[in-house]
Design an enzyme around this catalytic site. Sequence first.
Site, mmCIF file in Angstrom:
data_model
loop_
_atom_site.group_PDB
_atom_site.id
_atom_site.type_symbol
_atom_site.label_atom_id
_atom_site.label_comp_id
_atom_site.label_asym_id
_atom_site.label_seq_id
_atom_site.Cartn_x
_atom_site.Cartn_y
_atom_site.Cartn_z
ATOM 1 N N GLU D 107 0.851 -1.186 0.000
ATOM 2 C CA GLU D 107 0.000 0.000 0.000
ATOM 3 C C GLU D 107 0.888 1.238 0.000
ATOM 4 O O GLU D 107 1.284 1.744 1.063
ATOM 5 C CB GLU D 107 -0.889 -0.021 1.253
ATOM 6 C CG GLU D 107 -1.724 1.207 1.505
ATOM 7 C CD GLU D 107 -3.092 1.143 0.853
ATOM 8 O OE1 GLU D 107 -3.362 0.154 0.148
ATOM 9 O OE2 GLU D 107 -3.881 2.065 1.044
ATOM 10 N N LYS D 236 -11.610 -14.696 13.231
ATOM 11 C CA LYS D 236 -11.478 -14.323 11.815
ATOM 12 C C LYS D 236 -12.808 -14.064 11.134
ATOM 13 O O LYS D 236 -12.962 -14.311 9.949
ATOM 14 C CB LYS D 236 -10.674 -15.406 11.073
ATOM 15 C CG LYS D 236 -9.285 -15.569 11.664
ATOM 16 C CD LYS D 236 -8.529 -16.765 11.154
ATOM 17 C CE LYS D 236 -7.211 -16.887 11.916
ATOM 18 N NZ LYS D 236 -6.483 -18.128 11.629
ATOM 19 N N ASP D 311 -0.950 -13.672 12.615
ATOM 20 C CA ASP D 311 -1.872 -14.321 11.697
ATOM 21 C C ASP D 311 -2.621 -13.233 10.934
ATOM 22 O O ASP D 311 -3.453 -12.538 11.505
ATOM 23 C CB ASP D 311 -2.849 -15.190 12.506
ATOM 24 C CG ASP D 311 -3.695 -16.073 11.617
ATOM 25 O OD1 ASP D 311 -3.958 -15.687 10.447
ATOM 26 O OD2 ASP D 311 -4.095 -17.161 12.068
ATOM 27 N N HIS D 408 -2.315 9.772 -3.124
ATOM 28 C CA HIS D 408 -2.165 8.488 -3.781
ATOM 29 C C HIS D 408 -1.522 8.649 -5.144
ATOM 30 O O HIS D 408 -0.691 7.855 -5.547
ATOM 31 C CB HIS D 408 -3.522 7.798 -3.922
ATOM 32 C CG HIS D 408 -3.841 6.915 -2.767
ATOM 33 N ND1 HIS D 408 -4.619 7.322 -1.728
ATOM 34 C CD2 HIS D 408 -3.443 5.652 -2.466
ATOM 35 C CE1 HIS D 408 -4.709 6.345 -0.838
ATOM 36 N NE2 HIS D 408 -4.009 5.319 -1.268
#
Lengths: 413, 413, 413, 413
Positions: D107, D236, D311, D408
């Site tokens: 990113e 999750k 994780d 960006h």
Amino acid sequence: MTETPDPETLAQRVQDGELRLHELDDEVDAVTAAAARRRLLADETEADLTTVADYAFDAEQATETAVENLIGGAQVPMGMVGPIQINDGDDDGAVSGDKYLPLATTEGALLASVNRGCAAMRNDGGATARVLQNAMTRAPVFRVADVGEAAEVAAWVRENFDVLAETAESTTSHGELTSATPHVVGDSVFVRFAYDTKDAMGMNMATIATQEAADHIETETPAELVALSGNLCSDKKPAAVNAVNGRGRTVSADVTLSRETVADVLKTTPDAIAEANTRKNLVGSAKAGSLGFNAHAANTIAAAFLATGQDIAQVVEGSNAITTVDVRDGGDTLYASLSIASLEVGTVGGGTKLPTQAESLDVVGVRGGGDPAGSNADALAEVITTAALGGELSLLGALASSHLASAHEELGR
Amino acid sequence: MTETPDPETLAQRVQDGELRLHELDDEVDAVTAAAARRRLLADETEADLTTVADYAFDAEQATETAVENLIGGAQVPMGMVGPIQINDGDDDGAVSGDKYLPLATTEGALLASVNRGCAAMRNDGGATARVLQNAMTRAPVFRVADVGEAAEVAAWVRENFDVLAETAESTTSHGELTSATPHVVGDSVFVRFAYDTKDAMGMNMATIATQEAADHIETETPAELVALSGNLCSDKKPAAVNAVNGRGRTVSADVTLSRETVADVLKTTPDAIAEANTRKNLVGSAKAGSLGFNAHAANTIAAAFLATGQDIAQVVEGSNAITTVDVRDGGDTLYASLSIASLEVGTVGGGTKLPTQAESLDVVGVRGGGDPAGSNADALAEVITTAALGGELSLLGALASSHLASAHEELGR
Amino acid sequence: MTETPDPETLAQRVQDGELRLHELDDEVDAVTAAAARRRLLADETEADLTTVADYAFDAEQATETAVENLIGGAQVPMGMVGPIQINDGDDDGAVSGDKYLPLATTEGALLASVNRGCAAMRNDGGATARVLQNAMTRAPVFRVADVGEAAEVAAWVRENFDVLAETAESTTSHGELTSATPHVVGDSVFVRFAYDTKDAMGMNMATIATQEAADHIETETPAELVALSGNLCSDKKPAAVNAVNGRGRTVSADVTLSRETVADVLKTTPDAIAEANTRKNLVGSAKAGSLGFNAHAANTIAAAFLATGQDIAQVVEGSNAITTVDVRDGGDTLYASLSIASLEVGTVGGGTKLPTQAESLDVVGVRGGGDPAGSNADALAEVITTAALGGELSLLGALASSHLASAHEELGR
Amino acid sequence: MTETPDPETLAQRVQDGELRLHELDDEVDAVTAAAARRRLLADETEADLTTVADYAFDAEQATETAVENLIGGAQVPMGMVGPIQINDGDDDGAVSGDKYLPLATTEGALLASVNRGCAAMRNDGGATARVLQNAMTRAPVFRVADVGEAAEVAAWVRENFDVLAETAESTTSHGELTSATPHVVGDSVFVRFAYDTKDAMGMNMATIATQEAADHIETETPAELVALSGNLCSDKKPAAVNAVNGRGRTVSADVTLSRETVADVLKTTPDAIAEANTRKNLVGSAKAGSLGFNAHAANTIAAAFLATGQDIAQVVEGSNAITTVDVRDGGDTLYASLSIASLEVGTVGGGTKLPTQAESLDVVGVRGGGDPAGSNADALAEVITTAALGGELSLLGALASSHLASAHEELGR
């Protein structure tokens, strides 16, 4: 010609197993049937149903449209709030001027609270309110063979909106289908049908029209209807689909108050109200995993729904509401708004025909169909939302002053 | 001694600005004040409030405890469902035997639906019901300097539960503080206090007790109270905190039906009901982002709340309910359950004192305080949940037969 | 011409305050700058960054497109699953045949689990998969004066979709604006722009196009832009708006397994898997207030995202997934599906250009732009979803056999 | 003694059906097995896996603990942010002083953004951070006969916590059971076990301990285990149970910035940041039905998780985070906080043993078990949260300046 059997005799026949409770309506008039049921309950439970027997509506009509196994009426005290001053600027809102609103509740201090908020709003020129969307929904769920077929059905629905609209609208003289959005979950296809139901709350209209459209989908595609409501509607459940996309009326009201009004009427400051709103209604609700970012909008909505003949189980959706507060002009002005995503109201049909409720709608001036169609329900939505904004302002003011418990102590009991 | 002024004169004085609406209660008795307000509304809105004026409760008491600016009563038709057959096995549930429940609603076909479900349940020996938790909550929000201080305050709360319990309980003769859980979001500390409020719904009891405890926290820690309710309670908002952790009564009811009963009474099969439940109540609600995984539990809850004097705005939390259905014995048996996470009910205080509502509580046999304390409210919770389970079974059956629209056509309107 | 300074010297200059960390890129090439930073970290933290220094991508390119203050690479073990057999019936899906998928993870047993599911699916003819929607979203928030103005702006947006599409699409050669939905909350107006971004995940494309459209809204209406992302997008947050309405690809995969395959490969029965799915994935998730009704879809998605160069923070949205299981043919057949509401994937741009990730995309056969545009990203979405369905089947099978803990004991550690 | 077969020969044997992919590990060492699989993929997909083959970890260990069917490694560029200045006041936090944190991501602009926020925080004395709760959870689901039995099981669990703790803890040398909360939904009983897992993320520890406790529940009560994870854990998945009650570490960080720092470093004003935060992170997230009330916390968390061996699928829970902003001192001071409800991190076990990840943990100074146990994982949680707060400040600043798209454009691509 035989005489009408008396309630005692009828109750005895039910107790003897000769008649079933609901068959009383086939034997006698509704008033007598209700008396017989009260008699039965008095016998079996020793309840004395004197006040339940004292009702003002037409028993026959109630039996046909509202309840089965009628025993009488439930009564809730009703008061009035207002004037609720609403400005519609260049006539873009559905309602303008001063309105009174009846509220029926057992929540002591609620009407005083709403009234205090209304007084604050009147002090500074009144509120603004707008209905932003009108979309009563019904979402059947269909079974398909697999996701391949699901994709086909979804595509068919997207490509045949005009056909679905024509089909659905064939069942109603007023309703208009405004969208039909397919959602696929494995071998289930949900289609969320949305209707402009004008002055009706529209659940029945939408259900009947959707049945027709669903039949057509079954005819034209491999989809098989499993349930006419697949819970993506979503009726009387606390569901994000309504909070995000709206259901019934989506409506906002707001007001700008001066520091003086906040001090004089709400007994606090714009900054204190803003802090209470941010920590409680925004951050607290965020932490609670809530779809309701407000102080007690459901209280006003429930009381207004009961008074005006709405479906009180739909208070669930009405609580999908966000209250925002801004301090402007360096602390001199308080901006406050309430936006309800899914306020389901009507001025025709359902409970609006009951006498006390019809009279309440007359107080607001919105009984029956509006001109143009839908304008009465829009107006009612705006009045309820503005009243609820008054309740928000008042409770935030009370909390900001740490007065909640004492307010209840004084007024509630 | 002067005569009581007549309503016309009083209405005129309000219209002339000499009196304010709520000041009428200082001038005259509640009945006359209400008449004066009706007169005013008749003048200003041309509403004829004849039936609103026809109420059976005590105006004085209503004015003191339920509404301000009383104008009369709202009436809703009330019917009865039952017998609701509940078994409590080894006497572990709060209620046993056959119960009737009054329901007040304008939702045509609702009572017939609940009754059909109750008939199915009776056919196979009745339902089982259990209150699993009793925890009315109130969660104030405090301001602290930073997260360091927040951690200190949270630790203090965890370590001083006994002190908080003693403090909170000093304000009530019945309530018991059962937990006080701190949650930190930046410089806001929320403490969710949970109480066993016995036969009271308990919102006011919890509020007053929490005010005392909050004052103590302010004294002992650097925390400053911002709002006595910080929305982590969460009252009358659709919030996950209640759906997950419970509020008021957490209660489940279930039943096992034979294939024959499903065929004879519900006109469908266990498999068809299971499919409808899975696709609609589970998958459909999942896709809707819902906290309510049921068909229409809110309908029964709302009607029971109105009939028995509960706070109808709390139907919002009542809709945090999950309906499950299993087919057992190779399709020969249908297991169905309804679990309501946050059903807030009481048999003392609030609207339970209104005459029609008190009579309804007598029908259920749970008016007033139970013995032991809390047992009446527990029993009411179990009866309402079982009735709602009946409504779930019946609607699932109807949907499984694709009869929803036609049922409404025949019964609803 | 001067020599390139060595890392030690550069690190010293940073430590001496002569250079800032990110200014190293202005002084030397990316490889040397990274070495200097590692040197600095070695000095200040005593970390030995030997393996971090051992990377296979182009440092210059990484510095320009992926990270600032480059120090090296993170490495995660990558394995392969497959063949994943997908049938597209009449060529309606985006992918057909046998596919391998690389997965990078540290979750021991995950690939074995997915592979077991894939084996089961291959055993009975493979899976079906479909992309049902393609809609990357960005939702700016605007400030308006009040709800009256908000209603105006919302109406303008609805009426000027063509203009907004033209404006937004002027910034991109590929993207298409497919909808622009206004939402009002008090004096905030959110507009959720949705784009077909073809083979790109599309977040940047959508952001740039939305900036242009937002500028236009500011020009044409009284709305003032507050933030180009107003969180109704909603990017990298667990939000119902995505779970209900979709974001990126909305995709479903399913399979039908025989009782024999379930017994041989998954070591259990269709009924046992169905029970585990209902109690865990549906009822358990319902009780948890979840937007994810699956067993561990996020595991497969995360591993595939890492392997193929997706944005791993978007695993958040990927977990908005529902697993359904039906037992058919009296227990002889297991139907299972996985529907992911918001799977944000691309095969061009972003991390897809990194060498190991580009190679992984080659394994799937979807590197770069597809023909037609969007078909590669569609295919990747279908492959990932089918692999995740395999993981669901396998874990449900393991849970149904109560083998979760032991599976972890054997394989995980 | 035979020679190790070469990858080509092995790949051919797999293609000929003589060997299965995962059986390669039985035939040859992990390095050769991976080479054989790459060869196979090269043949079947024409992918060239050169960089995938270039990995720095131990293939044997990776095969045993992380992935099956190893083919090589995925590499992601890693940079560094910091110094992150954290003050722990009177030594109540887990970390103090200046910390660097490696972040691995694709990113573009993310590290620059976090760094800018860290610079702002350093400018005014640094941040404060606290771990408020440590509770890794696992929630099995049991089947019971009916709600009567469910109530019994729930009561047994509440009354036998000590026994369950002893049983669960018998499987672990470090973990401590801190609570076991039963939840009933019809004939399903869920028990949410919460553990202090010290420096381990603890999912495996919790699973194994819970298996033992679940076995005991099966022995002592009529409950039968259906699935060791019943999704009320909730692992999750985006679930309110974690956002409300926490999972793993619950951690908050905050900072106070001067108007000058906001102007100099963030290029905007406290008021502008506060407005962006309220309209976007609070109101926008509210309208989105979100559990994440932040700007992009998941970005920082994902990058830190990848760099430090966490994780990455648990980024899902990490996004349950609330950012708050207050303007104090009449606009002269900006208070900002980030509170993450469920940040699941460890410094031992799992991916933390991989070489690049272990080195990254050394950079933070928290590799391996802490003293006291748990302090390293606490410290890591505080560092990640503070870095994420930096990212929030910077993005809010950029949005407040309407610079998102251009940022960006410049940095991202």
